[in-house]
Design a protein around this motif. Structure first.
Motif, PDB file in Angstrom:
ATOM      1  N   TYR A  55      66.032  30.750  56.875  1.00  0.00           N
ATOM      2  CA  TYR A  55      64.369  29.609  57.247  1.00  0.00           C
ATOM      3  C   TYR A  55      63.857  28.920  57.563  1.00  0.00           C
ATOM      4  O   TYR A  55      64.718  27.970  58.949  1.00  0.00           O
ATOM      5  N   LYS A 111      73.433  32.526  48.232  1.00  0.00           N
ATOM      6  CA  LYS A 111      74.097  31.351  49.346  1.00  0.00           C
ATOM      7  C   LYS A 111      74.466  31.806  50.634  1.00  0.00           C
ATOM      8  O   LYS A 111      74.826  33.300  50.825  1.00  0.00           O
ATOM      9  N   HIS A 148      62.650  21.142  52.774  1.00  0.00           N
ATOM     10  CA  HIS A 148      64.123  21.710  53.188  1.00  0.00           C
ATOM     11  C   HIS A 148      64.497  20.623  54.118  1.00  0.00           C
ATOM     12  O   HIS A 148      64.178  20.614  55.445  1.00  0.00           O
ATOM     13  N   ARG A 203      73.663  21.732  58.479  1.00  0.00           N
ATOM     14  CA  ARG A 203      75.094  21.068  57.173  1.00  0.00           C
ATOM     15  C   ARG A 203      76.312  21.199  57.631  1.00  0.00           C
ATOM     16  O   ARG A 203      76.570  21.716  59.427  1.00  0.00           O
ATOM     17  N   ARG A 226      61.625  26.787  53.498  1.00  0.00           N
ATOM     18  CA  ARG A 226      62.114  26.789  51.628  1.00  0.00           C
ATOM     19  C   ARG A 226      61.209  25.457  51.192  1.00  0.00           C
ATOM     20  O   ARG A 226      61.357  24.258  53.125  1.00  0.00           O
ATOM     21  N   ASP A 235      67.539  26.583  45.718  1.00  0.00           N
ATOM     22  CA  ASP A 235      65.941  27.935  45.358  1.00  0.00           C
ATOM     23  C   ASP A 235      66.060  27.855  44.464  1.00  0.00           C
ATOM     24  O   ASP A 235      64.849  27.843  43.780  1.00  0.00           O
ATOM     25  N   ASN A 245      72.469  26.248  60.813  1.00  0.00           N
ATOM     26  CA  ASN A 245      71.927  27.936  60.461  1.00  0.00           C
ATOM     27  C   ASN A 245      72.185  28.586  61.460  1.00  0.00           C
ATOM     28  O   ASN A 245      72.945  29.373  60.687  1.00  0.00           O
ATOM     29  N   PRO A 275      67.789  36.406  56.415  1.00  0.00           N
ATOM     30  CA  PRO A 275      66.986  35.938  56.316  1.00  0.00           C
ATOM     31  C   PRO A 275      67.140  33.831  56.632  1.00  0.00           C
ATOM     32  O   PRO A 275      68.096  33.869  56.046  1.00  0.00           O
TER      33      PRO A 275
HETATM   34  P1  TYD Z   1      72.526  27.118  50.594  1.00  0.00           P
HETATM   35  O1  TYD Z   1      74.147  28.033  50.936  1.00  0.00           O
HETATM   36  O2  TYD Z   1      71.812  27.566  49.892  1.00  0.00           O
HETATM   37  O3  TYD Z   1      73.241  25.345  50.666  1.00  0.00           O
HETATM   38  P2  TYD Z   1      71.806  24.870  50.473  1.00  0.00           P
HETATM   39  O4  TYD Z   1      70.717  24.886  50.668  1.00  0.00           O
HETATM   40  O5  TYD Z   1      73.159  24.430  48.907  1.00  0.00           O
HETATM   41  O6  TYD Z   1      72.304  23.301  51.686  1.00  0.00           O
HETATM   42  O7  TYD Z   1      72.021  27.127  52.052  1.00  0.00           O
HETATM   43  C1  TYD Z   1      72.771  26.262  53.519  1.00  0.00           C
HETATM   44  C2  TYD Z   1      71.395  26.276  54.198  1.00  0.00           C
HETATM   45  O8  TYD Z   1      70.549  28.007  54.707  1.00  0.00           O
HETATM   46  C3  TYD Z   1      70.121  26.002  53.816  1.00  0.00           C
HETATM   47  O9  TYD Z   1      69.845  24.904  55.403  1.00  0.00           O
HETATM   48  C4  TYD Z   1      69.203  26.848  53.952  1.00  0.00           C
HETATM   49  C5  TYD Z   1      69.243  27.879  54.630  1.00  0.00           C
HETATM   50  N1  TYD Z   1      69.569  29.261  53.793  1.00  0.00           N
HETATM   51  C6  TYD Z   1      68.474  30.199  55.189  1.00  0.00           C
HETATM   52  O10 TYD Z   1      68.429  30.056  56.360  1.00  0.00           O
HETATM   53  N2  TYD Z   1      68.305  31.627  54.290  1.00  0.00           N
HETATM   54  C7  TYD Z   1      68.937  32.033  53.604  1.00  0.00           C
HETATM   55  O11 TYD Z   1      68.649  32.710  52.688  1.00  0.00           O
HETATM   56  C8  TYD Z   1      69.638  31.141  52.080  1.00  0.00           C
HETATM   57  C9  TYD Z   1      69.522  32.112  50.758  1.00  0.00           C
HETATM   58  C10 TYD Z   1      70.019  29.819  53.234  1.00  0.00           C
END
Ligand code: TYD
Ligand code: NAD
Length: 364
Positions: A220, A202, A296, A227, A293, A91, A262, A218
């Motif tokens: 997304y 994260k 994404h 993941r 995002r 992000d 997620n 939150p």
């Molecule tokens: P993240 O921990 O930022 O790791 P990465 O983007 O490197 O995989 O995010 C993990 C997943 O969670 C990613 O698909 C984005 C999502 N996410 C949310 O849904 N909400 C949030 O507030 C954040 C930070 C991430």
């Protein structure tokens, strides 16, 4: 490389780097020097428990400072570099890619140059044993459809975010230094880590903190992005296995074989918190879907057959077990959270999640 020479760890004050250093000082006998710029993500408290260990030395500095790196190498005489230092949050790379290009690409280049100079002057035997281990990510491979086979070491690179593009560029530089100059490099590409000391920007630590404060959790988009989660100490074990037994010039995928959406992750955090720290109502009632995002990636998954077959490494922790330990660590360490979530952390949260900022508004 036998693990009996000093190591230089870049980014050792961050999440994975600090877990690696703490584990190293328990498992190995040899000294560790940490080189870290202490950006918002670097925190010396992560290493407070080893401050008195005579084998540990901390140096505050930038990997892009070639002269400093060379001086450290000449002083410490490491047999290996483990390179964690990077800008690591997708992000942030979307809101400001410049620092990612500077640290992840230019920084890795300057580090490689300094290391190459040092390595070329080593006696023949030490040159053979020397290793430069570059810690990278599964995100360089791009995004998978729901049923596609997991990424292997042969999957073509297709990075989609400024973060993953900058990591891909650094992976290519590391590869080129082996191919062109013979530098004995190793690259590990790892899936999403979680565990103690992860900066609460994260997903997992952010959701834990928000839940404890009764704030929205939150998620997304539709929450169906997948993941592959790996407990951080398993990652650190994997890195040590690669350092010790990996073949120079090779890359190794590391992952947890724990694919989850997620939404499933957030629900499991809520369920674990309901047990460990019950509130008046279920934490899941705080789940809030927010704007997705940009760009994404839908799914990451790692095929870890190579490291399992060739080096005998596999993940040990289950997601349920690792998550419980992680949440318990955050519950037991409120001061750590308090310290890292002051100042620049608050500015970030405002920028990313608050409707009053232009970027935050876009996220609602
Ligand atoms: P993240 O921990 O930022 O790791 P990465 O983007 O490197 O995989 O995010 C993990 C997943 O969670 C990613 O698909 C984005 C999502 N996410 C949310 O849904 N909400 C949030 O507030 C954040 C930070 C991430
Ligand atoms: P982090 O953001 O928690 O820590 C990064 C550390 O690097 C910080 O201590 C920071 O101060 C330091 N740093 C940043 N720029 C620097 C510079 N120019 N010079 C010296 N130090 C600098 O990151 P993390 O989650 O611990 O990730 C470590 C490495 O592992 C990164 O290379 C990342 O790409 C990779 N990785 C992370 C994950 C994950 O899920 N977190 C997964 C796979 C790979």
């Amino acid at each position: 490389m036998p693990l009996n020479s000093p190591v230089l760890v870049t980014g050792g004050a961050g999440f994975i780097g600090s877990n690696f250093v703490l584990q190293w000082l328990v498992e190995q006998q040899t000294p560790v020097t940490v080189l870290d710029k202490l950006t918002y993500a670097g925190n010396l408290e992560n290493l407070a428990s080893v401050q008195q260990d005579s084998r540990y030395r901390f140096v505050c500095g930038d990997i892009a400072d070639g002269a400093l790196v060379r001086r450290l190498l000449d002083e410490q005489h490491p047999g290996a570099i483990v390179h964690f230092a990077a800008e690591s949050h997708v992000d942030r790379s979307i809101l400001g890619p410049g620092e990612f290009i500077r640290t992840n690409i230019e920084g890795t280049f300057q580090l490689l140059e300094a290391v190459r100079g040092y390595w070329m002057e080593l006696p023949t035997e030490q040159r053979k044993e020397f290793r430069f281990l570059h810690v990278s990510t599964d995100e360089v491979y791009g995004s998978l459809t729901p049923t596609a086979p997991a990424f292997t070491e042969e999957t073509p690179y297709a990075p989609n975010s400024p973060y993953s593009a900058s990591k891909a560029a650094s992976d290519h530089l590391v590869r080129a230094y082996h191919h062109t100059y013979g530098l004995p490099v190793l690259t590990t590409n790892c899936s999403n880590n979680y565990g103690p000391r992860q900066f609460p920007e994260k997903l997992i630590p952010l959701v834990v903190q928000n839940a404890l404060k009764g704030l929205p959790l939150p998620v997304y988009g539709d929450g169906q992005n997948v993941r592959d989660w790996l407990y951080v100490t398993d990652h650190c074990d994997g890195i040590r296995a690669v350092l010790e037994r990996g073949v120079a010039g090779q890359t190794y995928n590391i992952g947890g074989r724990q694919e989850m959406s997620n939404l499933e992750v957030v629900r499991q955090i809520c369920a674990t918190l309901d047990e460990l720290k019950p509130a008046g109502k279920p934490y899941a009632s705080l789940i809030t879907f927010v704007k997705d995002r940009p760009g994404h990636d839908r799914r990451y998954a790692m095929d870890i057959a190579k490291i399992e077959r060739e080096l005998g490494w596999q993940p040990r922790e289950t997601f349920a077990g690792g998550l419980r330990k992680t949440i318990q660590w955050y519950l037991d360490n409120p001061e750590w959270v308090e310290h890292v979530t002051s100042g620049s952390y608050r500015e970030w949260i405002d920028l990313q999640y608050t409707p009053s900022s232009p970027e935050g508004a876009a996220n609602r």
